[in-house]
Design a protein around this motif. Structure first.
Motif, PDB file in Angstrom:
ATOM      1  N   ALA A  72     -59.759 -74.822  19.256  1.00 58.81           N
ATOM      2  CA  ALA A  72     -60.473 -73.884  18.388  1.00 58.81           C
ATOM      3  C   ALA A  72     -61.945 -74.221  18.257  1.00 58.81           C
ATOM      4  O   ALA A  72     -62.759 -73.352  17.932  1.00 58.81           O
ATOM      5  N   ARG A  77     -62.512 -68.447  19.047  1.00 61.90           N
ATOM      6  CA  ARG A  77     -61.326 -68.535  18.192  1.00 61.90           C
ATOM      7  C   ARG A  77     -60.549 -67.221  18.147  1.00 61.90           C
ATOM      8  O   ARG A  77     -59.319 -67.223  18.064  1.00 61.90           O
ATOM      9  N   SER A 126     -57.007 -71.898  14.787  1.00 62.19           N
ATOM     10  CA  SER A 126     -58.057 -70.907  15.055  1.00 62.19           C
ATOM     11  C   SER A 126     -58.115 -69.858  13.955  1.00 62.19           C
ATOM     12  O   SER A 126     -59.197 -69.413  13.562  1.00 62.19           O
ATOM     13  N   GLY A 341     -62.006 -76.526  13.699  1.00 65.20           N
ATOM     14  CA  GLY A 341     -60.735 -76.308  14.373  1.00 65.20           C
ATOM     15  C   GLY A 341     -59.861 -77.543  14.362  1.00 65.20           C
ATOM     16  O   GLY A 341     -58.657 -77.480  14.071  1.00 65.20           O
TER      17      GLY A 341
END
Length: 406
Positions: A72, A77, A126, A341
């Motif tokens: 992510a 994302r 994400s 992330g």
């Protein structure tokens, strides 16, 4: 009473798309959530076969949750969310195809569950890390409340609908409903604007994952949220004992209500969550809410009237929602975007491992001291653990008005 804060819905087109896709997807996923164990029960009649689902899902969730967090931070994302959603839709299609066979294959159900857990582990970091990129900082708590409300409604309505559809029309129809929900969700996610990573973003690697772990361990405010959440879930989440508690109280009819009560309490909080944007001592609120969760679970274990047990469970659910809102806000306010992330992957583990380990603790304690003592002692142990969190001053004294809060 302060009503729900709708600013994120009004001001952010991408948040509306993300919220709407999630609302549809959550409903369909909860339909499958109750259908899969029902199908395994019909195929095997074995408690162990149904319980094995947790073991099948645990390792993929851990491994791919951590990797999904690193991913992510390195790629768009929104694309990860979209591709993972498509993969989850494919898994539901495999479940449908398997259910239509003359002799559905049990091993395939487990395989699909493992792959779906891996895809969920890839997607959720994400999803969590995307929110601060599409919602203004001062609206984060409101956005989290709206998303939590969506989940609470899905957790109440989805299982009820899923159980009815699967029992009345068969598991194949239930899986079909889930596939339709994924199709709608994908059409909405496809409209999200690109959310590219920084040009100097690190590629996913073990070194990057370890960097995220070191950062989490170095920040008391983050460490406090993880430890408090794990304590609350492991020590005072007795869901695995509800079937036995219902029998002990002579009210097997109340089993479904016990499972729904915490979601009802959580929904009540999100529907009246406008006040949360005015609170600034987030760490203190997390600790207080976790303490109330423990006390409420202790009350549920002590109580004999079924109605009082349900009231305590609803109070516990409300407290858990308050804790969750402020935990999420702290994460989004303090974590640098280039690590968001990876930290979301760690957060995923903190609220995934707890419920899994709680089943072991609750079952073991119940075998030693009985069902109700296992519940109330766990609740009190949670309160003690939360009091211990006061030693993390950066957590307890966290104030989003402080200049040190990034």
């Amino acid at each position: 009473m302060t009503v729900l804060d709708l600013r994120p819905w009004r001001t952010s087109r991408d948040y509306r798309l993300l919220w709407s896709s999630g609302a549809v997807s959550v409903l369909g996923s909860f339909i499958t959530y109750v259908t899969v164990p029902l199908q395994i029960k019909e195929l095997t009649g074995s408690y162990l076969a149904v319980g094995a689902m947790g073991l099948v899902e645990l390792v993929p969730m851990i491994v791919f949750g951590l990797y999904g967090g690193a991913l992510a931070d390195a790629v768009d994302r929104g694309k990860i969310v979209l591709l993972a959603e498509a993969g989850l839709g494919l898994m539901s299609s495999l479940l449908l195809a398997n259910s239509l066979l003359p002799h559905p294959m049990l091993w395939l159900i487990y395989a699909v569950a493992a792959v779906a857990a891996a895809l969920d582990g890839l997607q959720r970091p994400s999803l969590d890390a995307l929110l601060p990129r599409i919602v203004p900082r001062d609206q984060l708590t409101a956005a989290i409340a709206l998303s939590s409300m969506r989940f609470s409604v899905g957790a109440i309505v989805g299982p009820a609908i899923g159980g009815l559809i699967a029992a009345t029309f068969g598991v194949s129809t239930a899986y079909t409903c889930d596939i339709v929900s994924f199709a709608i969700a994908l059409s909405l996610l496809a409209q999200l604007k690109a959310v590219p990573p920084p040009s100097d973003a690190d590629k996913p690697s073990l070194r990057g994952i370890l960097e995220g772990l070191r950062y989490a361990g170095s920040r008391q405010e983050l460490l406090g949220t993880y430890l408090v959440d794990l304590a609350a879930m492991i020590l005072a989440m007795p869901n695995a004992l509800f079937p036995f508690l219902a029998d002990e109280l002579g009210a097997p009819w109340a089993l479904g209500l016990m499972y729904a009560a915490t979601s009802v309490g959580g929904l009540a909080v999100t529907l009246t969550s406008g006040w949360t944007s005015k609170v600034h001592r987030h760490g203190l609120m997390v600790a207080i809410a976790a303490g109330v969760w423990g006390l409420a679970m202790a009350g549920a274990g002590w109580s004999t009237p079924v109605w009082l047990v349900l009231v305590f469970l609803a109070v516990a659910g409300a407290a858990d929602m308050v804790s969750g809102l402020f935990r999420s806000t702290m994460w989004n306010q303090t974590i640098p975007d280039h690590l968001r992330g990876r930290l979301a992957g760690i957060e995923l583990l903190s609220y995934t491992l707890g419920p899994q380990l709680s089943q072991i603790r609750a079952g073991g304690m119940a075998s030693l001291v009985g069902v109700r003592p296992a519940i109330w002692t766990g609740g009190l142990a949670c309160v003690v653990a939360v009091l211990g969190s006061a030693g993390l001053r950066g957590f307890i004294r966290y104030d989003d008005r402080s200049p040190s809060v990034s």
